[in-house]
Design an enzyme around this catalytic site. Structure first.
Site, PDB file in Angstrom:
ATOM      1  N   GLU A  38       0.755  -1.293  -0.058  1.00 52.04           N
ATOM      2  CA  GLU A  38      -0.052  -0.135   0.034  1.00 52.04           C
ATOM      3  C   GLU A  38       0.857   0.996  -0.155  1.00 52.04           C
ATOM      4  OE1 GLU A  38      -2.971   0.197   3.367  1.00 52.04           O
ATOM      5  OE2 GLU A  38      -3.444   2.260   2.591  1.00 52.04           O
ATOM      6  N   ARG A 262       4.903 -12.548   9.842  1.00 45.71           N
ATOM      7  CA  ARG A 262       5.821 -11.334   9.408  1.00 45.71           C
ATOM      8  C   ARG A 262       6.991 -11.272  10.286  1.00 45.71           C
ATOM      9  NH1 ARG A 262       1.800  -7.464   9.314  1.00 45.71           N
ATOM     10  NH2 ARG A 262       3.386  -5.720   9.389  1.00 45.71           N
ATOM     11  N   LYS A 272       4.357   1.049   9.224  1.00 42.43           N
ATOM     12  CA  LYS A 272       4.649   2.253   8.508  1.00 42.43           C
ATOM     13  C   LYS A 272       3.920   3.423   9.252  1.00 42.43           C
ATOM     14  CE  LYS A 272       3.021   0.283   4.771  1.00 42.43           C
ATOM     15  NZ  LYS A 272       2.579   0.154   3.458  1.00 42.43           N
TER      16      LYS A 272
HETATM   17  P1  ATP Z   1       2.733  -1.861   8.064  1.00 40.63           P
HETATM   18  O1  ATP Z   1       1.686  -2.358   9.263  1.00 40.63           O
HETATM   19  O2  ATP Z   1       4.030  -2.014   8.213  1.00 40.63           O
HETATM   20  O3  ATP Z   1       2.162  -0.593   6.969  1.00 40.63           O
HETATM   21  P2  ATP Z   1       1.450  -3.726   5.914  1.00 40.63           P
HETATM   22  O4  ATP Z   1       1.247  -4.999   5.983  1.00 40.63           O
HETATM   23  O5  ATP Z   1       0.193  -2.618   6.190  1.00 40.63           O
HETATM   24  O6  ATP Z   1       2.535  -3.320   6.908  1.00 40.63           O
HETATM   25  P3  ATP Z   1       1.477  -3.556   3.015  1.00 40.63           P
HETATM   26  O7  ATP Z   1       1.960  -2.206   2.106  1.00 40.63           O
HETATM   27  O8  ATP Z   1       0.080  -3.414   3.252  1.00 40.63           O
HETATM   28  O9  ATP Z   1       2.072  -2.994   4.615  1.00 40.63           O
HETATM   29  O10 ATP Z   1       2.326  -4.719   2.910  1.00 40.63           O
HETATM   30  C1  ATP Z   1       2.583  -5.096   1.657  1.00 40.63           C
HETATM   31  C2  ATP Z   1       3.097  -6.517   1.691  1.00 40.63           C
HETATM   32  O11 ATP Z   1       4.282  -6.715   2.665  1.00 40.63           O
HETATM   33  C3  ATP Z   1       2.116  -7.521   2.341  1.00 40.63           C
HETATM   34  O12 ATP Z   1       1.959  -8.732   1.396  1.00 40.63           O
HETATM   35  C4  ATP Z   1       2.437  -7.555   3.770  1.00 40.63           C
HETATM   36  O13 ATP Z   1       2.052  -8.926   4.136  1.00 40.63           O
HETATM   37  C5  ATP Z   1       3.934  -7.605   3.607  1.00 40.63           C
HETATM   38  N1  ATP Z   1       4.602  -7.232   4.998  1.00 40.63           N
HETATM   39  C6  ATP Z   1       4.329  -6.139   5.778  1.00 40.63           C
HETATM   40  N2  ATP Z   1       5.003  -6.198   6.749  1.00 40.63           N
HETATM   41  C7  ATP Z   1       5.781  -7.323   6.811  1.00 40.63           C
HETATM   42  C8  ATP Z   1       6.633  -7.978   7.867  1.00 40.63           C
HETATM   43  N3  ATP Z   1       7.042  -7.167   9.038  1.00 40.63           N
HETATM   44  N4  ATP Z   1       7.013  -9.019   7.523  1.00 40.63           N
HETATM   45  C9  ATP Z   1       6.874  -9.695   6.389  1.00 40.63           C
HETATM   46  N5  ATP Z   1       6.062  -9.217   5.448  1.00 40.63           N
HETATM   47  C10 ATP Z   1       5.361  -7.985   5.597  1.00 40.63           C
HETATM   48 MG    MG Z   2      -1.651  -2.276   5.115  1.00 38.09          MG
END
Ligand code: ATP
Ligand code: MG
Length: 559
Positions: A38, A262, A272
């Site tokens: 995202e 994760r 983020k």
């Molecule tokens: P954040 O909470 O840090 O914003 P998010 O999962 O909302 O993380 P996205 O941009 O939606 O962030 O994630 C893109 C991809 O990265 C998704 O497939 C998500 O599952 C993966 N991802 C995000 N954080 C991690 C992590 N700590 N370890 C492994 N994969 C991750």
């Molecule tokens: Mg997200």
């Protein structure tokens, strides 16, 4: 050791097992994965793990990977983030097949929603968010249907079209899937598919005022692209039945979702939202502050893409949540830098040394290996003269036994140069040592030493008249506890107040004057360093990527 390694290489992680099985039984001819960020912030090392996994899986099995921006939330997203994400993926060493945007599917997703309405699988609900939450029940109590659930298909079609046309205000209506209000899985209790949001989108502008929810956008986007293996993190397990439900009821390409744990890393935060707070509240200088857990932070700090890929490989793919020790990541970067970094000498806290038996005004050019780990190492010029600097902490007026550095009457080797002996020292009125008087042994020159003298200590040094000035920035962990997010109170209460130490003037050997941004250095006995982007014509600035040894482990042991 090598036996163990081979074993490791043979065993597959659970995702590789699934892919191999799917290819073997002909379920798919080739695989297609995707990385779906995202664009609401910069990527962090957790995303790096996901990137390495998705791209790595496709590479290993001759498939492809799409980069898809999951841009269904107009309020938080921005093109600045899109650009940084593309940069980071490329920097890590991966190239995507197609660059795609969930927002490109808005029309098609709308049509999918219309289809579900026509099939009697979706309805427009006028309830407020609070009412919907209340009517949903609890995990132990089933939800209750409201009067909107039985709206006719025709009425729903009209209302949904009106939602799109902008007839209603934010929050006035939603479109919900009609599934099962008594499902033990709360996600299946008539989840929201669309909400009204009169907001400008970074790509579609003002074309839309209704936006699909994650659950209605993600699986369908996968399906539109013919993604075979849609890999996400564990918290999406309860969403999987819904992912499958939409695909089944729309009878579209059967993408499948698989979940892994994760990455969580000690002494940092990895969301983020939290990283954004650190930036906005100026606890750090920006998203690429070298103390941040962002990919751009690690890059600026001097981490190599290879070290991050190795790290991702080493931690593997697990199905259980865990907290990985950041020292494993530091181990990976040390290993990589040890192989490639050029060795240089830099004195941080200078003490002047006069070589009393060395000709005044003379400068001799010595040769120093750039990298002793490299059998084909190149060499740099190191000037030697009568006046040198050594590190203040490398001299003791009264030395204990087994002190192998300089002390009155004691000898040391100056790296890539000569053996010297300390004859005398000078003190100022306050008792501070200001100067050492030493003699050098002319036959002890490194590489052609015929002196027969054995010394135990080797010091780094620079020639005083040839030294150039630089600034160094010494980074430590940004948080002083292992898992700041799980501590009581606000995670920012646990910021390490000493995470940055700036040494404004250090004395460096002149070879460093030609440093380039992509170069990596080991400052002997000091750590690994790289040039920082704040460097200007007037000032060289170096970031410490990592210390030579795991000093933190020692601190913990000491208590
Ligand atoms: P954040 O909470 O840090 O914003 P998010 O999962 O909302 O993380 P996205 O941009 O939606 O962030 O994630 C893109 C991809 O990265 C998704 O497939 C998500 O599952 C993966 N991802 C995000 N954080 C991690 C992590 N700590 N370890 C492994 N994969 C991750
Ligand atoms: Mg997200």
């Amino acid at each position: 050791m090598s036996e163990i390694k081979k074993e490791e290489e043979k065993s597959l992680n659970f995702l590789e097992e699934i892919v191999e099985e799917d290819l073997k039984n002909g379920r798919y001819k080739s695989i297609l994965t995707r990385f779906p960020p995202e664009p609401n912030g910069y990527l962090h090392i957790g995303h790096a793990k996901s990137i390495c996994l998705n791209f790595g899986l496709a590479q290993k099995y001759g498939g492809k990977t799409n980069l898809r921006f999951d841009d269904t939330n107009p309020v938080t997203e921005d093109t600045e983030y899109v650009d940084s994400i593309k940069d980071d993926v490329r920097w890590l060493g991966f190239e995507w097949a197609d660059e795609l945007y969930a927002s490109d599917y808005f029309e098609q997703l709308y049509n999918f929603a219309v289809e579900l309405i026509k099939k009697g699988f979706a309805y427009v609900d006028d309830s407020s968010a609070e009412e919907i939450a209340k009517q949903k029940g609890t995990p132990t109590e089933p939800g209750v249907a409201n009067q909107y659930r039985s709206r006719s298909g025709e009425e729903n079609l009209q209302l949904f079209a009106d939602m799109r046309a902008g007839k209603y205000k934010d929050g006035e209506k939603v479109l919900r899937a009609k599934i099962d209000l008594a499902s033990p899985n709360m996600h299946m209790r008539d989840p929201i598919m669309y909400r009204i949001k009169h907001a400008h989108h970074h790509r579609t502008g003002d074309k839309w005022c209704i936006y699909p929810m994650y659950d209605f956008a993600h699986g369908q986007s996968d399906s539109i692209e013919n993604i075979t293996h849609s890999v996400c993190t564990l918290e999406f397990i309860p969403h999987r039945p819904l992912y499958d439900w939409f695909i089944e009821n729309l009878a579209i390409f059967p993408s499948h979702q698989y979940e892994f744990s994760r990455l969580n890393l000690t002494y940092t935060v990895m969301s983020k939202r939290k990283l954004k707070q650190l930036v906005e509240e100026k606890h750090v200088t920006g998203w690429d502050d070298p103390r941040m857990s962002t990919i751009s932070g690690f890059r600026r700090r001097g981490y190599t893409p290879q070290s991050i890929r190795t790290f991702a490989e080493k931690i593997g793919v697990a199905k259980r949540e865990n907290l990985i020790d950041v020292s494993l990541l530091e181990f990976c970067i040390r290993e990589d830098l040890n192989k490639m970094a050029h060795r240089r000498m830099v004195v941080f806290d200078p003490l002047k040394v006069i070589i009393t038996n060395y000709e005044e005004g003379k400068t001799e050019i010595l040769k120093g290996e750039d990298n002793p780990e490299d059998p084909n190492t190149t060499y740099r010029d190191i000037p030697f003269s009568r006046e040198l600097y050594i590190e203040r902490e490398d001299f003791m007026e009264v030395a204990p036994k087994k002190y192998f550095r300089l002390a009155p009457g004691q000898m040391v080797r100056l790296k890539s140069a000569y053996i010297i002996k300390c004859d005398d020292f000078v003190k100022d009125a306050d008792g501070n040592i200001t100067e050492l008087h030493c003699t050098y042994i002319p036959e002890s020159k490194s590489g052609s030493d015929t002196s027969g003298i054995n010394v135990k200590g080797t010091l780094h040094w620079v020639s005083a008249p040839d030294a150039i000035h630089a600034e160094v920035r010494l980074y430590d962990r940004l948080f002083r506890v292992e898992d700041p997010s799980s501590e009581e109170g606000d995670f920012k209460d646990y910021i390490n107040p000493n995470s940055l130490e700036v040494v404004e003037t250090v004395y460096a050997e002149p070879a460093l004057a030609h440093s380039k941004f992509e170069d990596r250095y080991q400052f002997l006995r000091k750590g690994y360093f790289c040039l920082d982007k704040d460097t200007s014509e007037e000032k060289l600035i170096f970031n410490r990527t990592v210390t030579l040894k795991d000093t933190w482990a020692k601190e913990v042991k000491k208590g």
